[in-house]
Scaffold this motif. Structure first.
Motif, PDB file in Angstrom:
ATOM      1  N   SER A   1       0.824  -1.209   0.000  1.00 30.26           N
ATOM      2  CA  SER A   1       0.000   0.000   0.000  1.00 30.26           C
ATOM      3  C   SER A   1       0.864   1.267   0.000  1.00 30.26           C
ATOM      4  O   SER A   1       0.511   2.268  -0.630  1.00 30.26           O
ATOM      5  N   SER A   2       2.009   1.227   0.690  1.00 30.57           N
ATOM      6  CA  SER A   2       2.893   2.391   0.721  1.00 30.57           C
ATOM      7  C   SER A   2       3.539   2.626  -0.639  1.00 30.57           C
ATOM      8  O   SER A   2       3.694   3.777  -1.074  1.00 30.57           O
TER       9      SER A   2
ATOM     10  N   LEU B   1       3.717  13.800  -0.006  1.00 33.28           N
ATOM     11  CA  LEU B   1       2.710  13.185   0.864  1.00 33.28           C
ATOM     12  C   LEU B   1       3.252  12.937   2.272  1.00 33.28           C
ATOM     13  O   LEU B   1       2.473  12.726   3.203  1.00 33.28           O
ATOM     14  N   VAL B   2       4.578  12.955   2.397  1.00 34.72           N
ATOM     15  CA  VAL B   2       5.181  12.718   3.714  1.00 34.72           C
ATOM     16  C   VAL B   2       4.751  13.786   4.706  1.00 34.72           C
ATOM     17  O   VAL B   2       4.525  13.503   5.889  1.00 34.72           O
ATOM     18  N   GLN B   3       4.616  15.020   4.232  1.00 31.57           N
ATOM     19  CA  GLN B   3       4.248  16.141   5.099  1.00 31.57           C
ATOM     20  C   GLN B   3       2.741  16.243   5.325  1.00 31.57           C
ATOM     21  O   GLN B   3       2.298  17.059   6.133  1.00 31.57           O
TER      22      GLN B   3
ATOM     23  N   SER C   1       3.862   6.243  -5.096  1.00 32.66           N
ATOM     24  CA  SER C   1       4.351   5.995  -6.458  1.00 32.66           C
ATOM     25  C   SER C   1       4.350   7.254  -7.315  1.00 32.66           C
ATOM     26  O   SER C   1       4.896   7.254  -8.424  1.00 32.66           O
ATOM     27  N   GLY C   2       3.713   8.313  -6.829  1.00 34.60           N
ATOM     28  CA  GLY C   2       3.625   9.549  -7.600  1.00 34.60           C
ATOM     29  C   GLY C   2       2.291   9.728  -8.293  1.00 34.60           C
ATOM     30  O   GLY C   2       2.015  10.799  -8.867  1.00 34.60           O
ATOM     31  N   LEU C   3       1.440   8.713  -8.239  1.00 29.40           N
ATOM     32  CA  LEU C   3       0.133   8.797  -8.890  1.00 29.40           C
ATOM     33  C   LEU C   3      -0.819   9.716  -8.141  1.00 29.40           C
ATOM     34  O   LEU C   3      -1.786  10.221  -8.721  1.00 29.40           O
TER      35      LEU C   3
ATOM     36  N   LYS D   1      -7.913  11.322  -4.092  1.00 24.24           N
ATOM     37  CA  LYS D   1      -7.316  10.133  -4.683  1.00 24.24           C
ATOM     38  C   LYS D   1      -6.193   9.629  -3.767  1.00 24.24           C
ATOM     39  O   LYS D   1      -5.435  10.412  -3.228  1.00 24.24           O
ATOM     40  N   GLY D   2      -6.120   8.354  -3.620  1.00 28.55           N
ATOM     41  CA  GLY D   2      -5.097   7.771  -2.767  1.00 28.55           C
ATOM     42  C   GLY D   2      -5.537   7.587  -1.325  1.00 28.55           C
ATOM     43  O   GLY D   2      -4.769   7.053  -0.506  1.00 28.55           O
TER      44      GLY D   2
END
Length: 266
Positions: free
Chosen positions: A176-177, A189-191, A182-184, A200-201
């Protein structure tokens, strides 16, 4: 005498209770202050912003110390029960090394937050849970090798079940990570500490965070299986006097010890 007062069973109990309290208290604090979303945030996200970051770091450092103590006692116990079995002795040493590495990884997680030094934090997580899972595997193998003389078959199957739980959580979190980062679904996203269910995601995020919580509690659950074993063991320190004062030079230790022995002081 209560069950947790028997032998050294308080060690794994303290490790599990304290570590679980670390996650829960940090989570509650972060939720109350609205620093994260209530629905299963990453554990690390609940220890990113002060004041919960301070609580998270201090408590995890204590957990690391309790983990090292627990793993060392387990190492001494296995060695005492199997001093002449070379394969078990070797595996036992490997297990202790892996366990200490896992505890060191926990210190890294505690002191290097995800949003500040992400890659260092990831290294700590890999040491804690990746190496920790191998530690669990080694201990499960030891339990198999020591049955039925030392361990019952039940404890082996329980540890194997927890190990499989841990392994499935790692696999789920990894997949899942990888999908999430993956950039999609955007960058940085870490922040990101707040998620909208319409984004999305979001599904991959929830699967990843739920897997992390599952992984953490599967790891802690493994140490609950030590309680019964630790009820039958105790450690004591033996003090050997090597001089009549604290100011002797090393050359006089042997002579002083001999005199003390003759005098009946030891």
């Amino acid at each position: 005498m209560w069950w947790f007062q028997q032998g050294l069973s308080f060690l794994p109990v303290a490790l599990v209770v304290w570590s679980a309290a670390t996650f829960v208290f940090s989570y509650i604090t972060a939720i109350v202050l609205r620093h994260v979303d209530p629905l299963v945030p990453y554990i690390s996200d609940t220890g990113t912003i002060p004041p919960e970051r301070c609580l998270f770091g201090i408590m995890l450092n204590v957990s690391s110390f309790l983990g090292m103590a627990t793993m060392y006692v387990r190492y001494k116990q296995v060695y005492a029960l199997n001093p002449d079995k070379s394969r078990i002795v070797k595996l036992n040493k490997i297990g202790l090394t892996l366990g200490l590495m896992s505890c060191f990884g926990l210190c890294i997680i505690a002191n290097f937050q995800k949003c500040i030094l992400y890659y260092v934090h990831v290294v700590g997580a890999c040491l804690t849970f990746g190496v920790g899972a191998i530690y669990m595997l080694v201990q499960t193998i030891l339990s198999y090798l020591m049955q039925p003389e030392v361990h019952s078959k039940d404890i082996f199957w329980i540890r194997l079940t927890v190990l499989l739980w841990c392994g499935s959580s790692i696999a789920s979190m990894f997949v899942s990570s990888v999908v999430l980062y993956s950039g999609l679904y955007g960058t940085d996203l870490v922040q990101k500490l707040h998620w909208n269910p319409q984004e999305k995601g979001y599904t991959a995020h929830i699967v990843s965070t739920a897997s992390e919580w599952s992984l953490a509690f599967s790891f802690l659950s493994f140490f609950l299986t030590y309680i019964r074993d630790f009820q039958k063991i105790s450690l004591r320190a033996v003090v050997s006097l090597q001089g009549q004062t604290l100011y002797n030079t090393p050359q006089s230790f042997a002579a002083d010890e001999q005199r003390l022995l003759i005098a009946g002081s030891i």
